[in-house]
Design a protein around this motif. Sequence first.
Motif, mmCIF file in Angstrom:
data_model
loop_
_atom_site.group_PDB
_atom_site.id
_atom_site.type_symbol
_atom_site.label_atom_id
_atom_site.label_comp_id
_atom_site.label_asym_id
_atom_site.label_seq_id
_atom_site.Cartn_x
_atom_site.Cartn_y
_atom_site.Cartn_z
ATOM 1 N N LEU A 1 0.858 -1.161 -0.154
ATOM 2 C CA LEU A 1 0.069 0.052 -0.057
ATOM 3 C C LEU A 1 0.819 1.343 0.130
ATOM 4 O O LEU A 1 0.707 2.325 -0.783
ATOM 5 C CB LEU A 1 -1.005 0.019 1.212
ATOM 6 C CG LEU A 1 -1.917 -1.107 1.216
ATOM 7 C CD1 LEU A 1 -2.759 -0.920 2.634
ATOM 8 C CD2 LEU A 1 -3.006 -0.865 0.119
ATOM 9 N N GLY A 2 1.725 1.350 0.755
ATOM 10 C CA GLY A 2 2.654 2.361 1.248
ATOM 11 C C GLY A 2 1.714 3.635 1.756
ATOM 12 O O GLY A 2 0.444 3.797 1.545
ATOM 13 N N TYR A 3 2.489 4.136 2.604
ATOM 14 C CA TYR A 3 1.554 5.368 3.632
ATOM 15 C C TYR A 3 1.206 6.484 2.856
ATOM 16 O O TYR A 3 0.358 7.047 3.312
ATOM 17 C CB TYR A 3 2.550 5.631 4.528
ATOM 18 C CG TYR A 3 3.363 6.843 4.633
ATOM 19 C CD1 TYR A 3 3.096 8.286 5.073
ATOM 20 C CD2 TYR A 3 4.664 6.625 4.012
ATOM 21 C CE1 TYR A 3 3.817 9.231 4.704
ATOM 22 C CE2 TYR A 3 5.496 7.738 3.988
ATOM 23 C CZ TYR A 3 5.305 8.875 4.242
ATOM 24 O OH TYR A 3 6.047 9.959 3.882
ATOM 25 N N GLU A 4 1.660 6.620 1.680
ATOM 26 C CA GLU A 4 1.178 7.968 1.058
ATOM 27 C C GLU A 4 -0.148 7.749 0.390
ATOM 28 O O GLU A 4 -0.859 8.825 0.441
ATOM 29 C CB GLU A 4 2.206 8.160 -0.421
ATOM 30 C CG GLU A 4 3.873 8.374 0.055
ATOM 31 C CD GLU A 4 4.218 7.646 0.151
ATOM 32 O OE1 GLU A 4 3.906 6.053 0.391
ATOM 33 O OE2 GLU A 4 5.892 7.519 0.222
ATOM 34 N N PRO B 1 -5.462 10.778 1.701
ATOM 35 C CA PRO B 1 -6.921 11.007 1.457
ATOM 36 C C PRO B 1 -7.920 10.656 2.688
ATOM 37 O O PRO B 1 -8.791 11.193 3.288
ATOM 38 C CB PRO B 1 -7.479 10.648 0.244
ATOM 39 C CG PRO B 1 -6.201 10.431 -0.663
ATOM 40 C CD PRO B 1 -4.819 10.155 0.325
ATOM 41 N N PHE B 2 -7.533 9.398 3.092
ATOM 42 C CA PHE B 2 -8.452 8.820 3.990
ATOM 43 C C PHE B 2 -7.964 9.436 5.493
ATOM 44 O O PHE B 2 -8.983 9.810 6.077
ATOM 45 C CB PHE B 2 -7.927 7.287 4.186
ATOM 46 C CG PHE B 2 -8.696 6.521 5.305
ATOM 47 C CD1 PHE B 2 -9.934 6.042 5.102
ATOM 48 C CD2 PHE B 2 -7.955 6.392 6.528
ATOM 49 C CE1 PHE B 2 -10.448 5.355 5.913
ATOM 50 C CE2 PHE B 2 -8.844 5.556 7.492
ATOM 51 C CZ PHE B 2 -10.112 5.156 7.425
ATOM 52 N N VAL B 3 -6.940 9.873 5.707
ATOM 53 C CA VAL B 3 -6.457 10.512 7.144
ATOM 54 C C VAL B 3 -7.312 11.935 7.191
ATOM 55 O O VAL B 3 -7.485 12.416 8.129
ATOM 56 C CB VAL B 3 -4.962 10.554 7.229
ATOM 57 C CG1 VAL B 3 -4.768 11.496 8.404
ATOM 58 C CG2 VAL B 3 -4.193 9.028 7.342
ATOM 59 N N ASP B 4 -6.922 12.589 5.774
ATOM 60 C CA ASP B 4 -7.524 13.951 5.769
ATOM 61 C C ASP B 4 -9.055 13.876 6.052
ATOM 62 O O ASP B 4 -9.556 14.865 6.711
ATOM 63 C CB ASP B 4 -7.324 14.454 4.495
ATOM 64 C CG ASP B 4 -5.958 14.990 4.077
ATOM 65 O OD1 ASP B 4 -4.953 14.987 5.313
ATOM 66 O OD2 ASP B 4 -5.415 15.129 3.060
ATOM 67 N N ARG B 5 -9.706 12.924 5.713
ATOM 68 C CA ARG B 5 -11.168 12.793 5.800
ATOM 69 C C ARG B 5 -11.539 12.370 7.237
ATOM 70 O O ARG B 5 -12.537 12.657 8.011
ATOM 71 C CB ARG B 5 -11.766 11.949 4.775
ATOM 72 C CG ARG B 5 -13.029 11.983 4.717
ATOM 73 C CD ARG B 5 -13.943 11.079 3.564
ATOM 74 N NE ARG B 5 -15.372 11.005 3.793
ATOM 75 C CZ ARG B 5 -15.865 10.465 2.975
ATOM 76 N NH1 ARG B 5 -15.522 9.794 1.779
ATOM 77 N NH2 ARG B 5 -17.175 10.355 2.878
ATOM 78 N N MET C 1 -5.723 11.548 14.683
ATOM 79 C CA MET C 1 -4.291 11.884 14.088
ATOM 80 C C MET C 1 -4.462 12.953 12.508
ATOM 81 O O MET C 1 -5.476 12.530 12.011
ATOM 82 C CB MET C 1 -3.347 10.624 13.864
ATOM 83 C CG MET C 1 -3.846 9.845 12.853
ATOM 84 S SD MET C 1 -2.678 8.449 12.444
ATOM 85 C CE MET C 1 -2.272 7.784 14.115
ATOM 86 N N ASP C 2 -3.627 13.599 12.349
ATOM 87 C CA ASP C 2 -3.682 14.267 11.186
ATOM 88 C C ASP C 2 -2.379 13.627 10.370
ATOM 89 O O ASP C 2 -1.555 12.713 10.719
ATOM 90 C CB ASP C 2 -3.649 15.850 11.247
ATOM 91 C CG ASP C 2 -2.494 16.403 12.121
ATOM 92 O OD1 ASP C 2 -1.527 15.993 12.404
ATOM 93 O OD2 ASP C 2 -2.843 17.614 12.653
ATOM 94 N N TRP C 3 -2.280 14.387 9.230
ATOM 95 C CA TRP C 3 -1.052 13.829 8.351
ATOM 96 C C TRP C 3 0.139 13.850 8.911
ATOM 97 O O TRP C 3 1.245 13.156 8.592
ATOM 98 C CB TRP C 3 -1.395 14.308 6.785
ATOM 99 C CG TRP C 3 -0.293 13.788 5.790
ATOM 100 C CD1 TRP C 3 0.736 14.343 5.242
ATOM 101 C CD2 TRP C 3 -0.358 12.344 5.619
ATOM 102 N NE1 TRP C 3 1.537 13.565 4.555
ATOM 103 C CE2 TRP C 3 0.705 12.195 4.628
ATOM 104 C CE3 TRP C 3 -1.018 11.158 5.842
ATOM 105 C CZ2 TRP C 3 0.881 10.842 3.772
ATOM 106 C CZ3 TRP C 3 -0.856 10.173 5.278
ATOM 107 C CH2 TRP C 3 0.094 9.904 4.350
#
Length: 200
Positions: free
Chosen positions: A75-78, A82-86, A93-95
């Motif tokens: 997957l890679g964390y990058e 979008p999921f974390v932002d939403r 937590m945020d990005w």
Amino acid sequence: MNDWIFHLIEGGGYWGIAFLMALENIFPPIPSEVIMGIGGISVAHGRMAVAPLMIAGTIGSTLGNYAWFLLGRALGYERLKPFVDRFGRWLTMDWEDVARLVVFFQKHGQWVVFVMRFSPFMRTLISLPAGLARMGHVRFLVFTLAGAAVWNAILVWAGWHLGRNFGALEKYTGPVAAAGMVLLALVYAWRVVRWKPRER
């Protein structure tokens, strides 16, 4: 569940142990405490030997964790941004937090992987962020193998010590697991209520 595990171990022997321990790390509701505890009881009754039991259990644990690690690497964390932002509030937590966690894993993740092998709740899930942070394969496998070996040795000793008294094993692992789940739920609820996004 416990009866199914018992019969699979009885019929499959060391292969059954390895299969169940791999499955336990892919589907966490299957308890390693019961699997290796039954193995320890079998040692006490002369139906199994310690060395092959430990090898089978530890290899199974490592393979199950490696599956989650490989998923994280793929997957890679990058791709999580979008999921974390939403859903940052529900993740608490945020990005920026994610980026710091990845840096921490790249530097010290092997010790986190080792220590979390002794946690009933995080020993499997910790493999995913290790993969997301692209920890080295060898480093992950070595520390997972070491942590799993120590944990399994404790469980085998407990099963051997209890002998035929399998009910006593369940009596302790059940309440401890339930108390831990309640504590984690309370901590999570507290973090969600108090969490605020970082000012940009």
